[in-house]
Design an enzyme around this catalytic site. Structure first.
Site, mmCIF file in Angstrom:
data_model
loop_
_atom_site.group_PDB
_atom_site.id
_atom_site.type_symbol
_atom_site.label_atom_id
_atom_site.label_comp_id
_atom_site.label_asym_id
_atom_site.label_seq_id
_atom_site.Cartn_x
_atom_site.Cartn_y
_atom_site.Cartn_z
ATOM 1 N N GLY A 1 -2.056 5.036 6.059
ATOM 2 C CA GLY A 1 -2.557 5.129 4.698
ATOM 3 C C GLY A 1 -1.419 5.251 3.704
ATOM 4 O O GLY A 1 -0.343 5.774 4.023
ATOM 5 N N ASN B 1 0.809 -1.208 0.000
ATOM 6 C CA ASN B 1 0.000 0.000 0.000
ATOM 7 C C ASN B 1 0.848 1.266 0.000
ATOM 8 O O ASN B 1 0.594 2.220 -0.750
ATOM 9 C CB ASN B 1 -0.924 -0.021 1.227
ATOM 10 C CG ASN B 1 -1.945 1.094 1.204
ATOM 11 O OD1 ASN B 1 -2.358 1.544 0.148
ATOM 12 N ND2 ASN B 1 -2.354 1.547 2.376
ATOM 13 N N ASP C 1 1.626 -1.998 18.806
ATOM 14 C CA ASP C 1 2.064 -1.073 17.764
ATOM 15 C C ASP C 1 2.428 0.281 18.377
ATOM 16 O O ASP C 1 3.468 0.860 18.061
ATOM 17 C CB ASP C 1 0.948 -0.909 16.722
ATOM 18 C CG ASP C 1 1.264 0.138 15.679
ATOM 19 O OD1 ASP C 1 2.005 -0.180 14.724
ATOM 20 O OD2 ASP C 1 0.766 1.277 15.792
ATOM 21 N N GLY D 1 2.950 8.182 10.399
ATOM 22 C CA GLY D 1 2.556 8.377 9.015
ATOM 23 C C GLY D 1 3.081 9.668 8.436
ATOM 24 O O GLY D 1 4.289 9.938 8.423
ATOM 25 N N LYS E 1 6.208 2.431 18.618
ATOM 26 C CA LYS E 1 6.351 3.841 18.236
ATOM 27 C C LYS E 1 6.762 4.691 19.441
ATOM 28 O O LYS E 1 7.562 5.619 19.316
ATOM 29 C CB LYS E 1 5.038 4.338 17.644
ATOM 30 C CG LYS E 1 4.662 3.631 16.346
ATOM 31 C CD LYS E 1 3.257 3.996 15.890
ATOM 32 C CE LYS E 1 2.896 3.306 14.587
ATOM 33 N NZ LYS E 1 1.507 3.589 14.158
ATOM 34 N N GLY F 1 -11.072 -0.872 6.744
ATOM 35 C CA GLY F 1 -9.664 -1.124 6.463
ATOM 36 C C GLY F 1 -8.705 -0.520 7.467
ATOM 37 O O GLY F 1 -7.489 -0.574 7.284
ATOM 38 N N ARG G 1 8.288 -10.033 -3.458
ATOM 39 C CA ARG G 1 8.304 -11.483 -3.341
ATOM 40 C C ARG G 1 7.578 -12.151 -4.500
ATOM 41 O O ARG G 1 7.967 -13.208 -4.974
ATOM 42 C CB ARG G 1 7.662 -11.901 -2.013
ATOM 43 C CG ARG G 1 8.448 -11.467 -0.778
ATOM 44 C CD ARG G 1 7.800 -11.996 0.493
ATOM 45 N NE ARG G 1 8.548 -11.617 1.693
ATOM 46 C CZ ARG G 1 8.342 -10.510 2.382
ATOM 47 N NH1 ARG G 1 7.399 -9.651 1.985
ATOM 48 N NH2 ARG G 1 9.058 -10.232 3.447
ATOM 49 N N GLU H 1 11.222 8.659 9.416
ATOM 50 C CA GLU H 1 10.107 9.540 9.775
ATOM 51 C C GLU H 1 8.767 8.838 9.685
ATOM 52 O O GLU H 1 7.862 9.070 10.486
ATOM 53 C CB GLU H 1 10.105 10.770 8.868
ATOM 54 C CG GLU H 1 9.072 11.811 9.227
ATOM 55 C CD GLU H 1 9.341 12.491 10.568
ATOM 56 O OE1 GLU H 1 8.557 12.264 11.512
ATOM 57 O OE2 GLU H 1 10.333 13.227 10.686
#
Length: 439
Positions: free
Chosen positions: A305, A13, A199, A132, A203, A185, A45, A127
């Site tokens: 995103g 993505n 997660d 994001g 961060k 999503g 891959r 970054e």
């Protein structure tokens, strides 16, 4: 104008959007960086897998090793530990600067990678690994390099922020809000890394290490997810003027021995609705920084995103190209302070405690006595009788909900207070325990 070869590892993505920008905006990027950025190849891959963006077939290869060997800048967007780590090290050995969004790898093995990059006199940029599109790492490490950061609060996971926001604004319970996030999503089929706070912890480690010039291992983060948050918790927070957010928090505090230390933690947190982070809705991210001289700063934007994250990646590529064109030594991460990670006997925070108690004389006094015995001060105490128990007043079986917000105290003393309260015969249950910030 020189030409720099750029190798892209991964074309999901984010990777597909990075490739699109490099190909479509080449002239603009050349003017900004001082060199033409040639996308030399894209290692994947599966050469035949469908892509989000239509890209030239001849760019794709399954030989990542060969692609890395001839590159000036390597973009790693494969994710995971291996082969990402080996390919980054191979790129560094060949003298290429590296741009990555791999937060898990950096949280687990960042110091070793920084050391290798510094020894090879190349750059390691990341970054996109924290929030994001939001530019936060460079402001912390460069713009605030002349200041002392005291605290960082971050909404750094869009999935959990969307879930909690849905629970707050629509009254949905956790399960329904999670299903909505998956449908849009925002959440994976297996949302464990998001909803358990893992997660955000990765961060938070990166933010803490940059803010306090200290290497913090991932296992130093005290981590709690949002799976236990109920609609009742959300409603109680709203009634008292708060909103619940999953925050990554890194804060400089004083240890019991008087030395400086840092608490690094991830947990659901009550914030006053007047706090800037309380207004961060949906899947957006924000990082709130407090520094001695700059004061309070907030960085807000899309935290995930393809297009937003690709913006941060390509920004790092331009920065790497500028450094290659201008020459000079590469940037190194400053980790000279080596502050200790604070334990629960030194971490200072405030608690929100929800109790279901017997509605009878003396209950408040007994509970207040427990707090006093543990050296914990109560800031707010509010009692509400359960409506359905109005008819039970006559027989003495009525119950009430008690909501308490404490002043700041150590995690150890607050936790001990909660355990002692559970043993009181007038307490039916402890319905909720949450940390509070911003009061």
């Amino acid at each position: 104008m020189n030409t720099l070869k750029v190798a892209l590892l991964g074309c999901g993505n984010v990777g597909s959007q990075v490739a699109r920008i490099l190909l479509d905006d080449g002239e603009d990027l050349a003017r900004r960086s001082g060199a033409r950025l040639e996308l030399a190849g894209i290692a994947v891959r599966n050469l035949d897998a469908p892509r989000d963006v239509e890209l030239p077939r001849e760019l794709f290869t399954d030989d990542a090793e060969a692609l890395v060997k001839d590159a000036d800048v390597v973009i790693e967007l494969m994710g995971g530990m291996e082969p990402a780590r080996s390919l980054i090290l191979r790129a560094v050995e060949h003298g290429a600067s590296v741009v990555t969004g791999n937060k898990a790898l950096l949280a687990a093995d960042g110091p070793a990678l920084y050391e290798k990059a510094a020894a090879a006199d190349v750059e390691l940029y990341f970054e996109a690994a924290v929030a994001g599109a939001i530019p936060i790492l460079r402001p912390i490490s460069e713009s605030l390099a002349g200041d002392r950061i005291t605290r960082v609060l971050g909404i750094v996971n869009g999935t959990t922020n969307y879930i909690l926001d849905q629970m707050d604004t629509t009254g949905a319970d956790f399960a329904d809000a999670l299903k909505a996030a998956q449908k849009l999503g925002y959440a994976e089929a297996d949302p464990t890394a998001d909803v358990e706070g893992l997660d955000a912890a990765a961060k938070g480690t990166l933010l803490a290490s940059l803010a306090f010039h200290t290497v913090f291992p991932l296992d130093a983060v005290r981590c709690q997810g949002i799976t236990s948050i109920t609609a009742g918790d959300i409603e109680a927070a709203r009634d008292t003027g708060f909103v619940i957010k999953l925050l990554a928090i890194a804060e400089k505090q004083t240890a019991k021995d008087g030395s400086a230390g840092v608490s690094v933690r991830v947990h659901p947190t009550l914030l006053p609705r007047t706090h800037p982070l309380a207004a961060v809705h949906g899947a957006f991210n924000a990082v709130f920084v407090e520094a001695e001289n700059a004061g309070q700063l907030m960085f807000y934007g899309q935290g995930a995103g393809g297009r937003p994250t690709a913006s941060a990646v390509v920004g790092d590529v331009v920065a790497a190209a500028r450094r290659i064109v201008s020459g000079g030594r590469g940037r190194t991460e400053t980790t000279g302070e080596q502050l200790q990670v604070l334990g629960e006997d030194s971490i200072l925070t405030s608690y929100y405690i929800g109790l279901d108690v017997a509605d009878q004389p003396g209950v408040l006094a007994r509970i207040a006595h427990v707090f006093a015995d543990h050296g914990v001060s109560i800031e707010v105490m509010r009692q509400t009788m359960h409506t359905e128990d109005l008819l039970s007043i006559a027989d003495g079986s009525a119950t009430a909900e008690l909501r308490i917000i404490t002043h700041r105290g150590t995690e150890a003393s607050l936790a001990a207070t909660v355990e002692a309260i559970k043993d009181l015969d007038v307490v039916n249950s402890v319905t909720s325990v949450l940390r509070v910030e911003g009061v």
